[in-house]
Design an enzyme around this catalytic site. Structure first.
Site, PDB file in Angstrom:
ATOM      1  N   ASP A 192      16.356  17.654  58.650  1.00 37.02           N
ATOM      2  CA  ASP A 192      16.090  16.272  59.060  1.00 37.02           C
ATOM      3  C   ASP A 192      17.203  15.743  59.958  1.00 37.02           C
ATOM      4  OD1 ASP A 192      13.681  15.991  57.736  1.00 37.02           O
ATOM      5  OD2 ASP A 192      14.553  15.043  55.957  1.00 37.02           O
ATOM      6  N   HIS A 205      17.132   9.431  57.054  1.00 40.21           N
ATOM      7  CA  HIS A 205      16.773   9.120  58.440  1.00 40.21           C
ATOM      8  C   HIS A 205      17.424   7.825  58.940  1.00 40.21           C
ATOM      9  CE1 HIS A 205      14.095  12.443  58.769  1.00 40.21           C
ATOM     10  NE2 HIS A 205      13.344  12.047  57.775  1.00 40.21           N
ATOM     11  N   HIS A 212      10.745  17.054  62.142  1.00 41.07           N
ATOM     12  CA  HIS A 212      10.794  18.507  61.914  1.00 41.07           C
ATOM     13  C   HIS A 212      10.510  19.268  63.212  1.00 41.07           C
ATOM     14  CE1 HIS A 212       9.585  17.416  57.531  1.00 41.07           C
ATOM     15  NE2 HIS A 212      10.824  17.079  57.819  1.00 41.07           N
ATOM     16  N   HIS A 246      16.821  21.150  53.563  1.00 45.81           N
ATOM     17  CA  HIS A 246      15.869  20.284  54.256  1.00 45.81           C
ATOM     18  C   HIS A 246      16.557  19.048  54.828  1.00 45.81           C
ATOM     19  CE1 HIS A 246      12.054  18.844  55.583  1.00 45.81           C
ATOM     20  NE2 HIS A 246      12.503  17.646  55.251  1.00 45.81           N
TER      21      HIS A 246
HETATM   22 ZN   LIG Z   1      12.056  16.050  56.496  1.00 46.98          ZN
END
Ligand SMILES: [Zn+2]
Length: 319
Positions: free
Chosen positions: A254, A277, A91, A250
């Site tokens: 990311d 991720h 973040h 969000h």
């Molecule tokens: Zn995140």
């Protein structure tokens, strides 16, 4: 299914590298350790990149936020070097990337970046209060020339060339949960929209996963103050959502943090579906593996707009 489009200007917004103008200091709870961690962000010279330093460990190595220093991508992105790690960097990295901070030194006295409110909102405010400073070297852009794609069953993330020399992101998610399948969002973003629309979107998790993480000694600092927690039939946070489609926003945040691990501002069309991720990082690795699919360019400084401080553009439209 929720859907979002984000565009940053590429070659039209020609710039010098930047760092923060003033030192930033703050503290907060680490999501996984549950400990309070103090952070100092200092200006850094051109071509330093974003670097992390652990002040709680004598002679900590400098850990640069680049792909070769990524040591884990489950639940959060973790950087490490010589056995020392810094977790939950994504973040903060997204805030640097979104606001055009190319160089900064992040000192912290623990193993993770504080989770704050689960979004990049506070990082963005602190960076904007500090202000940005031009450095004496031009910013480098990684311009995609041939498409690159990684996939895992129905999940994928891919990047293709942009005819307009822009960076666009097109992100969709589709969870088997009524709160997430019912949302839908798309738009083309400005810098303001990045700051207000993506940067404020909080991390989220399902109550069942959260209980499992706690049982396994993870997410010790996790609370309704730093994540949206989704139960079977309700959002547990009393204040509700910041946007109806906060989840996909969000995920874009990311992705910005993960893509910044390339070390350069990307020019291309980024498209993702249900990525996380691990897959985001696979794309970064794949891009680096195929240098014939992109070129690095430097922008001449004479075209630098006087007050440009944010690479995220300019126009917003509903698609
Ligand atoms: Zn995140």
């Amino acid at each position: 299914m929720a859907h979002i489009l984000l565009s940053i200007s590429g070659m039209n917004s020609i710039r010098m590298q930047k760092t923060i103008k003033n030192k930033i200091e703050f503290s907060g709870i680490g999501l996984h350790t549950g400990h309070e961690i103090r952070v100092r962000i200092l200006p850094a010279n051109e071509d330093t990149g974003i670097v992390f330093l652990r002040t709680d460990v004598p002679s900590s190595p400098i850990i640069r936020a680049t792909a070769e220093n990524v040591v884990a991508t489950s639940y959060a992105t973790t950087l490490g070097r010589k056995g020392l790690t810094v977790s939950t960097v994504e973040h903060l990295l997204a805030a640097f990337y979104g606001l055009g901070v190319d160089n900064a030194r992040v000192e912290l006295d623990g193993p993770e970046v504080p989770i704050m409110d689960g979004s990049a909102s506070e990082f963005i405010s602190m960076i904007e209060s500090s202000g940005l400073k031009d450095l004496s070297a031009p910013k480098k852009y990684l311009v995609i020339k041939e498409p690159i794609r990684v996939a895992d069953r129905d999940k994928f993330v891919e990047i293709a060339p942009s005819e307009d020399d822009e960076f666009t992101v097109d992100y969709s998610i589709d969870f088997a949960h009524p709160f997430i399948t019912k949302q839908s969002f798309s738009g083309l973003f400005s810098g303001d929209v990045f700051r207000d629309g993506v940067g404020r979107a909080r991390t989220f998790g399902f109550l069942s996963d959260y209980e499992m993480l706690k049982k396994n000694g993870l997410a010790k600092g996790g609370s309704l103050d730093n994540a949206i927690v989704i139960g079977d039939n309700e959002i547990l946070n009393e204040e509700g959502l910041r946007y109806p489609d906060e989840f996909v926003r969000h995920k874009v945040l990311d992705l910005m943090g993960d893509i910044s691990l390339l070390g350069f501002t990307v020019i291309g069309q980024l498209k993702a579906h249900r990525s996380g991720h691990a897959l985001n990082f696979k794309l970064v690795q794949e891009i680096l593996k195929w240098p014939e699919n992109w070129v690095l360019t430097e922008a001449p400084s004479k075209d630098e707009p006087a007050e440009a401080h944010c690479p995220l553009v300019e126009k917003m439209a509903t698609v």
